[in-house]
Design a protein around this motif. Sequence first.
Motif, PDB file in Angstrom:
ATOM      1  N   MET A  25      23.573  31.680  36.705  1.00  0.00           N
ATOM      2  CA  MET A  25      24.343  32.831  36.246  1.00  0.00           C
ATOM      3  C   MET A  25      25.091  33.468  37.403  1.00  0.00           C
ATOM      4  O   MET A  25      24.788  33.222  38.572  1.00  0.00           O
ATOM      5  N   THR A  26      26.072  34.297  37.064  1.00  0.00           N
ATOM      6  CA  THR A  26      26.935  34.918  38.083  1.00  0.00           C
ATOM      7  C   THR A  26      26.155  35.845  39.014  1.00  0.00           C
ATOM      8  O   THR A  26      26.554  36.025  40.160  1.00  0.00           O
ATOM      9  N   ASP A  27      25.058  36.421  38.554  1.00  0.00           N
ATOM     10  CA  ASP A  27      24.289  37.343  39.393  1.00  0.00           C
ATOM     11  C   ASP A  27      23.258  36.634  40.267  1.00  0.00           C
ATOM     12  O   ASP A  27      22.465  37.279  40.947  1.00  0.00           O
ATOM     13  N   GLY A  28      23.263  35.289  40.250  1.00  0.00           N
ATOM     14  CA  GLY A  28      22.373  34.536  41.128  1.00  0.00           C
ATOM     15  C   GLY A  28      21.093  34.058  40.468  1.00  0.00           C
ATOM     16  O   GLY A  28      20.361  33.275  41.051  1.00  0.00           O
ATOM     17  N   ARG A  29      20.805  34.529  39.274  1.00  0.00           N
ATOM     18  CA  ARG A  29      19.588  34.085  38.592  1.00  0.00           C
ATOM     19  C   ARG A  29      19.771  32.671  38.058  1.00  0.00           C
ATOM     20  O   ARG A  29      20.875  32.243  37.759  1.00  0.00           O
ATOM     21  N   ILE A  30      18.655  31.977  37.927  1.00  0.00           N
ATOM     22  CA  ILE A  30      18.636  30.643  37.337  1.00  0.00           C
ATOM     23  C   ILE A  30      17.664  30.679  36.176  1.00  0.00           C
ATOM     24  O   ILE A  30      16.509  31.084  36.330  1.00  0.00           O
ATOM     25  N   LEU A  31      18.150  30.288  34.988  1.00  0.00           N
ATOM     26  CA  LEU A  31      17.318  30.262  33.799  1.00  0.00           C
ATOM     27  C   LEU A  31      17.070  28.815  33.407  1.00  0.00           C
ATOM     28  O   LEU A  31      17.992  28.003  33.387  1.00  0.00           O
ATOM     29  N   SER A  32      15.832  28.512  33.099  1.00  0.00           N
ATOM     30  CA  SER A  32      15.466  27.159  32.703  1.00  0.00           C
ATOM     31  C   SER A  32      14.742  27.243  31.370  1.00  0.00           C
ATOM     32  O   SER A  32      13.719  27.922  31.255  1.00  0.00           O
ATOM     33  N   GLY A  33      15.298  26.569  30.342  1.00  0.00           N
ATOM     34  CA  GLY A  33      14.690  26.614  29.019  1.00  0.00           C
ATOM     35  C   GLY A  33      15.254  25.536  28.120  1.00  0.00           C
ATOM     36  O   GLY A  33      16.167  24.798  28.508  1.00  0.00           O
ATOM     37  N   TYR A  34      14.716  25.459  26.902  1.00  0.00           N
ATOM     38  CA  TYR A  34      15.124  24.432  25.950  1.00  0.00           C
ATOM     39  C   TYR A  34      16.275  24.933  25.091  1.00  0.00           C
ATOM     40  O   TYR A  34      16.198  26.002  24.489  1.00  0.00           O
ATOM     41  N   PHE A  35      17.332  24.137  25.019  1.00  0.00           N
ATOM     42  CA  PHE A  35      18.553  24.477  24.292  1.00  0.00           C
ATOM     43  C   PHE A  35      18.277  24.615  22.805  1.00  0.00           C
ATOM     44  O   PHE A  35      17.692  23.735  22.187  1.00  0.00           O
ATOM     45  N   VAL A  36      18.707  25.758  22.228  1.00  0.00           N
ATOM     46  CA  VAL A  36      18.544  26.006  20.800  1.00  0.00           C
ATOM     47  C   VAL A  36      19.894  25.995  20.097  1.00  0.00           C
ATOM     48  O   VAL A  36      20.076  25.316  19.091  1.00  0.00           O
TER      49      VAL A  36
ATOM     50  N   ILE B 205      27.829  32.657  32.673  1.00  0.00           N
ATOM     51  CA  ILE B 205      27.350  31.325  33.026  1.00  0.00           C
ATOM     52  C   ILE B 205      28.269  30.705  34.082  1.00  0.00           C
ATOM     53  O   ILE B 205      29.472  30.650  33.911  1.00  0.00           O
ATOM     54  N   VAL B 206      27.651  30.250  35.173  1.00  0.00           N
ATOM     55  CA  VAL B 206      28.386  29.578  36.240  1.00  0.00           C
ATOM     56  C   VAL B 206      28.307  28.070  36.044  1.00  0.00           C
ATOM     57  O   VAL B 206      29.316  27.368  36.125  1.00  0.00           O
ATOM     58  N   SER B 207      27.097  27.550  35.782  1.00  0.00           N
ATOM     59  CA  SER B 207      26.942  26.115  35.569  1.00  0.00           C
ATOM     60  C   SER B 207      25.755  25.845  34.654  1.00  0.00           C
ATOM     61  O   SER B 207      24.831  26.658  34.555  1.00  0.00           O
ATOM     62  N   ILE B 208      25.821  24.682  34.000  1.00  0.00           N
ATOM     63  CA  ILE B 208      24.749  24.244  33.111  1.00  0.00           C
ATOM     64  C   ILE B 208      24.447  22.792  33.463  1.00  0.00           C
ATOM     65  O   ILE B 208      25.359  21.983  33.618  1.00  0.00           O
ATOM     66  N   GLU B 209      23.150  22.470  33.568  1.00  0.00           N
ATOM     67  CA  GLU B 209      22.775  21.075  33.804  1.00  0.00           C
ATOM     68  C   GLU B 209      21.519  20.745  33.017  1.00  0.00           C
ATOM     69  O   GLU B 209      20.638  21.584  32.822  1.00  0.00           O
ATOM     70  N   GLU B 210      21.475  19.503  32.548  1.00  0.00           N
ATOM     71  CA  GLU B 210      20.305  19.044  31.810  1.00  0.00           C
ATOM     72  C   GLU B 210      19.239  18.618  32.814  1.00  0.00           C
ATOM     73  O   GLU B 210      19.540  17.983  33.810  1.00  0.00           O
ATOM     74  N   ARG B 211      17.983  18.972  32.547  1.00  0.00           N
ATOM     75  CA  ARG B 211      16.924  18.727  33.511  1.00  0.00           C
ATOM     76  C   ARG B 211      16.045  17.527  33.184  1.00  0.00           C
ATOM     77  O   ARG B 211      15.508  16.902  34.069  1.00  0.00           O
ATOM     78  N   ASN B 212      15.807  17.204  31.915  1.00  0.00           N
ATOM     79  CA  ASN B 212      14.936  16.072  31.596  1.00  0.00           C
ATOM     80  C   ASN B 212      15.233  15.520  30.208  1.00  0.00           C
ATOM     81  O   ASN B 212      16.008  16.095  29.463  1.00  0.00           O
ATOM     82  N   PRO B 213      14.608  14.418  29.830  1.00  0.00           N
ATOM     83  CA  PRO B 213      14.856  13.834  28.515  1.00  0.00           C
ATOM     84  C   PRO B 213      14.378  14.727  27.367  1.00  0.00           C
ATOM     85  O   PRO B 213      13.699  15.727  27.583  1.00  0.00           O
ATOM     86  N   ARG B 214      14.701  14.302  26.167  1.00  0.00           N
ATOM     87  CA  ARG B 214      14.411  15.047  24.937  1.00  0.00           C
ATOM     88  C   ARG B 214      12.927  15.370  24.778  1.00  0.00           C
ATOM     89  O   ARG B 214      12.066  14.578  25.085  1.00  0.00           O
ATOM     90  N   PHE B 215      12.676  16.574  24.258  1.00  0.00           N
ATOM     91  CA  PHE B 215      11.320  17.028  23.971  1.00  0.00           C
ATOM     92  C   PHE B 215      11.304  17.576  22.561  1.00  0.00           C
ATOM     93  O   PHE B 215      12.159  18.369  22.199  1.00  0.00           O
ATOM     94  N   THR B 216      10.379  17.157  21.730  1.00  0.00           N
ATOM     95  CA  THR B 216      10.312  17.654  20.357  1.00  0.00           C
ATOM     96  C   THR B 216       9.131  18.591  20.207  1.00  0.00           C
ATOM     97  O   THR B 216       8.050  18.348  20.751  1.00  0.00           O
TER      98      THR B 216
END
Length: 144
Positions: A85-96, A132-143
């Motif tokens: 994010m623009t304020d320097g935070r990094i959020l990591s979570g599952y895309f909904v 949002i500054v950047s988005i990247e995928e971190r790992n394979p699919r999780f159900t």
Amino acid sequence: MKESTEVNQAKPVSGMEGSDSASASDTTKAKYQQALNQAFAQMDIQQKESWDSSSDIDEDLQDYVKENKRQTLKSWLNRLFRIKMTDGRILSGYFVCTDADANVVLQATSEFTEIGGEERILGLVMIPGRYIVSIEERNPRFTW
């Protein structure tokens, strides 16, 4: 095109009417302004032509592109993403989900700072697209 060149004629600078260097400078400025106006006019013509040609795209192709975008979004569901994010935070979570304004919703989200801060668990979050500054995928699919 004639109108724009007439409008951009060099006008003498007040208080410097008798100066030869001022008139030479004004003439140079007028030439530059005329060249800029011609370049802008050419850009407008080229842009208009590209819009006209893009409107001729076959409707089947447009449907294919829309369906391809839907499939891409569906493939992102329940994948782990890392968003800076623009304020320097990094959020990591599952895309909904996302929307037309590029807002993103993540579930089971954790927050980090760029300077190695501690993890903070947030849960379900909505991130406005404008932050949002950047988005990247971190790992394979999780159900779930």
